[in-house]
Design a protein around this motif. Structure first.
Motif, PDB file in Angstrom:
ATOM      1  N   ALA A 178      45.511  47.289  35.419  1.00  0.00           N
ATOM      2  CA  ALA A 178      46.368  47.683  34.170  1.00  0.00           C
ATOM      3  C   ALA A 178      45.638  48.455  33.592  1.00  0.00           C
ATOM      4  O   ALA A 178      46.271  49.462  32.995  1.00  0.00           O
ATOM      5  CB  ALA A 178      46.916  46.459  33.889  1.00  0.00           C
ATOM      6  N   VAL A 179      44.474  48.245  32.949  1.00  0.00           N
ATOM      7  CA  VAL A 179      43.616  49.027  32.085  1.00  0.00           C
ATOM      8  C   VAL A 179      43.706  50.579  32.813  1.00  0.00           C
ATOM      9  O   VAL A 179      43.898  51.388  32.003  1.00  0.00           O
ATOM     10  CB  VAL A 179      42.510  48.300  31.745  1.00  0.00           C
ATOM     11  N   ALA A 180      43.357  50.794  33.929  1.00  0.00           N
ATOM     12  CA  ALA A 180      43.207  51.948  34.624  1.00  0.00           C
ATOM     13  C   ALA A 180      44.253  52.634  34.708  1.00  0.00           C
ATOM     14  O   ALA A 180      44.511  53.887  34.435  1.00  0.00           O
ATOM     15  CB  ALA A 180      42.494  51.564  35.924  1.00  0.00           C
ATOM     16  N   LYS A 181      45.507  52.175  35.034  1.00  0.00           N
ATOM     17  CA  LYS A 181      46.754  52.699  35.073  1.00  0.00           C
ATOM     18  C   LYS A 181      47.256  53.078  33.543  1.00  0.00           C
ATOM     19  O   LYS A 181      47.749  54.242  33.543  1.00  0.00           O
ATOM     20  CB  LYS A 181      47.572  51.871  35.658  1.00  0.00           C
ATOM     21  N   GLN A 182      46.849  52.094  32.854  1.00  0.00           N
ATOM     22  CA  GLN A 182      47.435  52.532  31.444  1.00  0.00           C
ATOM     23  C   GLN A 182      46.570  53.557  30.634  1.00  0.00           C
ATOM     24  O   GLN A 182      47.208  54.440  29.976  1.00  0.00           O
ATOM     25  CB  GLN A 182      47.408  51.380  30.641  1.00  0.00           C
ATOM     26  N   LEU A 192      39.632  35.136  39.190  1.00  0.00           N
ATOM     27  CA  LEU A 192      39.235  36.600  39.548  1.00  0.00           C
ATOM     28  C   LEU A 192      40.464  37.460  39.802  1.00  0.00           C
ATOM     29  O   LEU A 192      40.117  38.839  39.637  1.00  0.00           O
ATOM     30  CB  LEU A 192      38.344  36.388  40.818  1.00  0.00           C
ATOM     31  N   GLU A 193      41.336  37.074  40.641  1.00  0.00           N
ATOM     32  CA  GLU A 193      42.567  37.912  40.746  1.00  0.00           C
ATOM     33  C   GLU A 193      43.140  38.428  39.697  1.00  0.00           C
ATOM     34  O   GLU A 193      43.809  39.406  39.450  1.00  0.00           O
ATOM     35  CB  GLU A 193      43.569  37.198  41.859  1.00  0.00           C
ATOM     36  N   ILE A 194      43.226  37.290  38.699  1.00  0.00           N
ATOM     37  CA  ILE A 194      43.841  37.678  37.288  1.00  0.00           C
ATOM     38  C   ILE A 194      43.009  38.834  36.472  1.00  0.00           C
ATOM     39  O   ILE A 194      43.657  39.421  35.976  1.00  0.00           O
ATOM     40  CB  ILE A 194      44.062  36.619  36.339  1.00  0.00           C
ATOM     41  N   LEU A 195      41.788  38.423  36.625  1.00  0.00           N
ATOM     42  CA  LEU A 195      40.734  39.543  36.243  1.00  0.00           C
ATOM     43  C   LEU A 195      41.014  41.003  36.628  1.00  0.00           C
ATOM     44  O   LEU A 195      41.163  41.802  35.940  1.00  0.00           O
ATOM     45  CB  LEU A 195      39.410  38.977  36.096  1.00  0.00           C
ATOM     46  N   GLY A 196      41.120  40.788  38.146  1.00  0.00           N
ATOM     47  CA  GLY A 196      41.260  42.223  38.635  1.00  0.00           C
ATOM     48  C   GLY A 196      42.545  42.643  38.639  1.00  0.00           C
ATOM     49  O   GLY A 196      42.599  44.005  38.304  1.00  0.00           O
ATOM     50  N   THR A 197      43.756  42.143  38.321  1.00  0.00           N
ATOM     51  CA  THR A 197      44.819  42.729  37.928  1.00  0.00           C
ATOM     52  C   THR A 197      44.722  43.163  36.669  1.00  0.00           C
ATOM     53  O   THR A 197      45.663  44.489  36.479  1.00  0.00           O
ATOM     54  CB  THR A 197      46.058  41.697  38.091  1.00  0.00           C
ATOM     55  N   ALA A 198      44.200  42.668  35.667  1.00  0.00           N
ATOM     56  CA  ALA A 198      44.273  42.900  34.296  1.00  0.00           C
ATOM     57  C   ALA A 198      43.302  44.315  34.148  1.00  0.00           C
ATOM     58  O   ALA A 198      43.647  45.211  33.637  1.00  0.00           O
ATOM     59  CB  ALA A 198      43.691  42.009  33.272  1.00  0.00           C
ATOM     60  N   THR A 251      37.493  54.722  24.876  1.00  0.00           N
ATOM     61  CA  THR A 251      38.760  53.828  25.283  1.00  0.00           C
ATOM     62  C   THR A 251      38.710  52.744  26.189  1.00  0.00           C
ATOM     63  O   THR A 251      38.915  51.374  26.173  1.00  0.00           O
ATOM     64  CB  THR A 251      39.979  54.600  25.625  1.00  0.00           C
ATOM     65  N   LEU A 252      37.968  53.300  27.433  1.00  0.00           N
ATOM     66  CA  LEU A 252      37.984  52.334  28.721  1.00  0.00           C
ATOM     67  C   LEU A 252      37.144  51.305  28.245  1.00  0.00           C
ATOM     68  O   LEU A 252      37.110  50.096  28.857  1.00  0.00           O
ATOM     69  CB  LEU A 252      37.708  53.142  29.885  1.00  0.00           C
ATOM     70  N   GLU A 253      35.967  51.672  27.695  1.00  0.00           N
ATOM     71  CA  GLU A 253      34.878  50.334  27.569  1.00  0.00           C
ATOM     72  C   GLU A 253      35.444  49.399  26.546  1.00  0.00           C
ATOM     73  O   GLU A 253      35.128  48.069  26.817  1.00  0.00           O
ATOM     74  CB  GLU A 253      33.691  50.888  27.095  1.00  0.00           C
ATOM     75  N   THR A 254      36.143  49.720  25.574  1.00  0.00           N
ATOM     76  CA  THR A 254      36.758  48.860  24.724  1.00  0.00           C
ATOM     77  C   THR A 254      37.992  47.878  25.493  1.00  0.00           C
ATOM     78  O   THR A 254      37.755  46.690  25.075  1.00  0.00           O
ATOM     79  CB  THR A 254      37.554  49.587  23.511  1.00  0.00           C
ATOM     80  N   GLU A 255      38.667  48.798  26.417  1.00  0.00           N
ATOM     81  CA  GLU A 255      39.740  47.874  26.892  1.00  0.00           C
ATOM     82  C   GLU A 255      39.416  46.932  28.130  1.00  0.00           C
ATOM     83  O   GLU A 255      39.596  45.810  28.065  1.00  0.00           O
ATOM     84  CB  GLU A 255      40.768  48.790  27.589  1.00  0.00           C
ATOM     85  N   VAL A 256      38.215  47.359  28.691  1.00  0.00           N
ATOM     86  CA  VAL A 256      37.708  46.523  29.750  1.00  0.00           C
ATOM     87  C   VAL A 256      36.886  45.392  28.703  1.00  0.00           C
ATOM     88  O   VAL A 256      36.956  44.481  29.504  1.00  0.00           O
ATOM     89  CB  VAL A 256      36.551  47.300  30.729  1.00  0.00           C
ATOM     90  N   LEU A 257      36.005  45.608  28.005  1.00  0.00           N
ATOM     91  CA  LEU A 257      35.476  44.525  27.453  1.00  0.00           C
ATOM     92  C   LEU A 257      36.352  43.504  26.756  1.00  0.00           C
ATOM     93  O   LEU A 257      36.222  42.061  26.966  1.00  0.00           O
ATOM     94  CB  LEU A 257      34.489  45.177  26.014  1.00  0.00           C
ATOM     95  N   GLU A 258      37.453  43.805  26.480  1.00  0.00           N
ATOM     96  CA  GLU A 258      38.692  42.698  25.997  1.00  0.00           C
ATOM     97  C   GLU A 258      39.044  42.077  26.880  1.00  0.00           C
ATOM     98  O   GLU A 258      39.164  40.718  26.759  1.00  0.00           O
ATOM     99  CB  GLU A 258      39.486  43.680  25.247  1.00  0.00           C
TER     100      GLU A 258
END
Length: 202
Positions: free
Chosen positions: A39-43, A30-36, A51-58
């Motif tokens: 990172a999407v939010a920052k990037q 869960l921590e790995i998921l949260g970190t990822a 863009t956000l929905e695609t990145e979060v889904l991946e």
């Protein structure tokens, strides 16, 4: 008269006492998921919804197999340390046997490919091979697809060409299942339904 291997006293009904707090291995995933996700939010700060929905889904798709493995290990009685080394009754003859080995099958599920280690038995009396974990999880012998994913691909295979079914499965879920695999499972289900209908009409 019961066979010698069946004379042992009946074991009490097994209950899993799930931990009150998250297991360390599950918390790590869960921590790995949260970190990822962070990172999407920052990037993609001030990014479009597309863009956000695609990145979060991946990111979420990538985490699903490991999360499912953790839930499977917590919820399956015969994988718990206190039960994993018990003798088990052969589904063919009923004689109790100890695990011959531990094996790690890889199964493709609707959450992606998972691998888990479970005890594997060979009956000392009749030689029948079996896994109590596979039976609990409703996995067919040497099954490489989960029941849930099999229903998905059969539904798609019955609705469109097998090539299209393979394409749309990957497009919508990220899961790669070959055209040939979809054909094989769909046609086998069709044959089973045909036999059942013939038997019902007799």
């Amino acid at each position: 008269m019961k066979a010698a291997g069946q004379l042992s006293c009946r074991r009490p009904r097994r209950k899993i006492l799930l931990p009150e707090s998250l297991p360390d291995t599950m918390l790590a995933q869960l921590e790995i998921l949260g970190t990822a996700l962070l990172a999407v939010a920052k990037q993609h700060r001030d990014g479009s919804l597309a863009t956000l929905e695609t990145e979060v889904l991946e990111v979420v798709r990538a985490s699903l197999p490991r999360l499912l493995e953790e839930v499977l290990k917590c919820s399956t009685s015969d994988l718990q340390p206190v039960f994993a080394h018990w003798q088990q009754s052969c589904p063919n003859c009923g004689v109790r046997s100890e695990a011959q080995s531990w094996r790690s099958p890889t199964v493709t599920t609707i959450c992606g490919k998972i691998t888990f280690e479970r005890p594997y038995f060979v009956c000392d009396h009749c030689g029948h091979n079996f896994s109590t974990v596979d039976r609990t999880l409703a996995l067919a012998a040497r099954g490489r697809l989960s029941e849930g994913l099999e229903e998905w691909i059969i539904g798609l295979g019955a609705s469109m060409s097998f090539a299209e079914a393979s394409y749309w499965l990957e497009e919508l879920s990220g899961l790669k299942v070959s055209e040939e695999t979809i054909r094989r499972h769909t046609e086998r289900r069709g044959e089973e339904m045909e036999v059942a209908q013939q038997e019902a009409s007799e």
